[in-house]
Design an enzyme around this catalytic site. Structure first.
Site: not given
Ligand code: HXC
Length: 516
Positions: A171-172, A406-407
């Site tokens: 993501g971001g 140009g290169a």
């Molecule tokens: C809150 C999160 C989290 C998140 C992971 N966790 N990502 N909690 N916010 N973004 C938590 C999980 O719920 C879990 O907690 C623990 O972290 C470990 O994650 P797992 O899923 O068990 O690990 P894994 O199987 O290795 O998978 C990793 C992962 C997956 C692929 C990163 O967690 C995932 O898809 N997370 C969401 C990714 C996502 O969509 N993020 C937002 C992107 S958008 P528990 O306690 O339940 O075990 C973004 C916008 C930013 O970031 C914009 C900025 C400008």
């Protein structure tokens, strides 16, 4: 509370912080082939040098429904340490704590470490291993990313910034690394993408794995987002330590000078074997580069991307130089969109951090073609011209063979501010190659001749002698010296010495407008 009780309390709090997300999550981290945040710090920095900053930071877990989750450091460890005896600042996301997700205090802690790095003029290293924006913290998480991006931007050109991706970066979140100077990835461990395979399947119907979409190979060789690809975390850290040895700590310092045992006047006669006499035969330009630089000092950057141009750091008599070199082994060394982007970005890093530029030139021109034209070769090629022209560091060019069009201008022209231009005696400098030129300017003579093929050959030779010969450019002062291949190293080192105190002023401006 007695002193002893207070000390016991302190010990318990410290242990809780050091335990990260707890045993089960640390085990899960190891099972994925990844180190924990604190293990990574230990692996990377000089032993015993890490000083943790804001050690007891914690998030507002209760308000966000996370009260029952372990949350030391809000999922990130920050602080300062030494690498090779020099101070750095770093942030290391802890995936064992809330998946390393970025919440309010997590972001504040990283932003504070970035500001400390700027204040102290120290390189900043960000180790990323995170699920991205902490979903529960919504706007606080988004604004937190904004703070980090702003600091990345403010620090750009002030301190070197290196991002190391050691887990998910989605993501971001990808935009902090993207703003920094160098991005490192580990095959099978690192992933970077705006949206993962599931979203892509839903939106476009395309099927792709995490690794193929956003793994180290994809970003080091195809997208060019990442610069260095490692097989494991440990070799990545060893490389980073080496890389830092080429860079100054900030833009007000010069790069560190290394001890060099390689004699400055070492003969570079092997160039006679490396560079073929036949002008169309390919050869490996990195062999030329390594022959001229101090032994074993070349550290290639972005090696798998746009391989028609080679960029990297090296040492010359112990001083850091930034090399840009055309590579005849790939696409006959033409400059295309990706090569222009790659070289322009590298040149701007060198200029910001007082690293002199040394170009090795053998280039037939910019790549012709509909794809390149419609992809914006004009806009991208202009980046390289712009970057070279604006760079105020010493700039030295060594023309090995072809320097056309140009290169030529971007790689070696006095007009863009190259301070010393050297050329081998076999160098050819022209608007275009002899065959193409003869077909344009001698077309009538060739057509009218009784033996058109012989006339064409004669005209090509005439063009080589009367237009391309490097002594012609030298006669106009656009080449400073024609050098014996065996004396290239000595001549380049001498050139670097005499331009090393270069100072140039530029007209006042807020900033230029490089064609992005
Ligand atoms: C809150 C999160 C989290 C998140 C992971 N966790 N990502 N909690 N916010 N973004 C938590 C999980 O719920 C879990 O907690 C623990 O972290 C470990 O994650 P797992 O899923 O068990 O690990 P894994 O199987 O290795 O998978 C990793 C992962 C997956 C692929 C990163 O967690 C995932 O898809 N997370 C969401 C990714 C996502 O969509 N993020 C937002 C992107 S958008 P528990 O306690 O339940 O075990 C973004 C916008 C930013 O970031 C914009 C900025 C400008």
């Amino acid at each position: 509370m007695s002193h002893q009780d207070a000390i016991n309390h302190l010990r318990n709090r410290r242990e809780a912080v050091h335990a990260g997300g707890g045993e089960a999550r640390i085990k899960a981290q190891h099972e994925k082939g990844k180190l924990t945040a604190r293990e990574r710090i230990e692996e990377f920095v000089d032993p015993g040098s890490f000083v943790e900053h804001q050690t007891y930071i914690r998030g507002r877990s209760e308000e966000f429904g996370l009260a029952n989750k372990r949350n030391p450091g809000d999922g990130v460890v920050t602080g300062s340490a030494k690498v090779g005896g020099r101070q750095i600042w770093l942030s290391v996301q802890d995936f064992t704590v809330l998946g390393g997700s970025l919440g309010e205090m997590h972001a504040r802690r990283i932003a504070d470490a970035q500001e400390m790095a700027m204040k102290t003029g120290s390189p900043f290293i960000a180790i990323n291993d995170s699920g991205g924006a902490r979903i529960q913290e919504g706007i606080l998480s988004l604004e937190g990313y904004g703070d980090i991006f702003r600091n990345n931007t403010l620090a750009s050109g002030v301190i070197p910034q290196i991002s190391v991706i050691l887990g998910p970066c989605a993501g971001g979140a990808v935009y902090s690394p993207a703003i920094t100077d160098f991005v490192c990835m580990v095959s099978g461990v690192s992933n970077m993408y705006i949206t993962g395979p599931d979203v892509i399947r839903a939106v476009t119907g395309e099927e792709i794995s995490h690794e193929d979409l956003g793994g180290a190979d994809a970003h080091c060789s195809k997208s060019g987002v990442a610069h260095f690809n490692f097989t494991d975390e440990q070799s990545g850290f060893a490389f980073l330590r080496k890389l830092l040895g080429y860079l100054p700590s900030n833009n007000r310092e010069l790069p560190p000078i290394a001890e060099s045992e390689d004699p400055a006047d070492r003969s570079t006669a092997p160039l006679l074997e490396i560079v073929p006499e036949e002008e169309k035969r390919a050869y490996d330009m990195t062999a030329v580069v390594t022959e001229v630089l101090d032994r074993d000092s070349f550290l290639e950057v972005h090696a798998q991307f746009a391989r028609n141009i080679v960029v990297g750091f090296g040492k010359l008599a112990g001083r850091t130089v930034g090399v840009i070199a055309n590579q005849p082994m790939h696409l006959a060394a033409v400059l295309d969109i990706d090569a222009s982007d790659k070289a322009a970005r590298f040149v701007r890093f060198c200029d910001a951090f007082n690293v002199p530029i040394l170009s090795f030139v053998d280039v037939p021109g910019f790549l012709p073609g509909v794809g390149q034209e419609h992809g914006g070769i004009i806009r991208h090629g202009a980046k390289l011209l712009f970057a070279i022209a604006e760079a105020t560091v010493p700039k030295i060019a060594l023309i090995i063979r072809k320097a056309y069009g140009g290169a030529f201008i971007s790689m070696s022209s006095k007009a863009l501010g190259y301070d010393r231009v050297l050329a081998l005696p076999i160098a050819q400098i022209a608007v275009m190659g002899a065959e193409g030129a003869a077909n344009v300017i001698f077309r009538r003579d060739i057509k009218a001749s009784d033996d058109p093929e012989q006339t064409r050959k004669d005209k090509v030779n005439e063009f080589k002698e009367t237009v391309m010969d490097p002594f012609i450019a030298a006669g106009f002062g656009y080449v400073d010296d024609i050098v014996n291949p065996a004396e290239c190293r000595a001549e380049v080192i001498r050139s670097l010495e005499i331009v090393s105190r270069k100072r140039v002023d530029r007209p006042y401006k807020k900033h230029g407008n490089i064609p992005l």
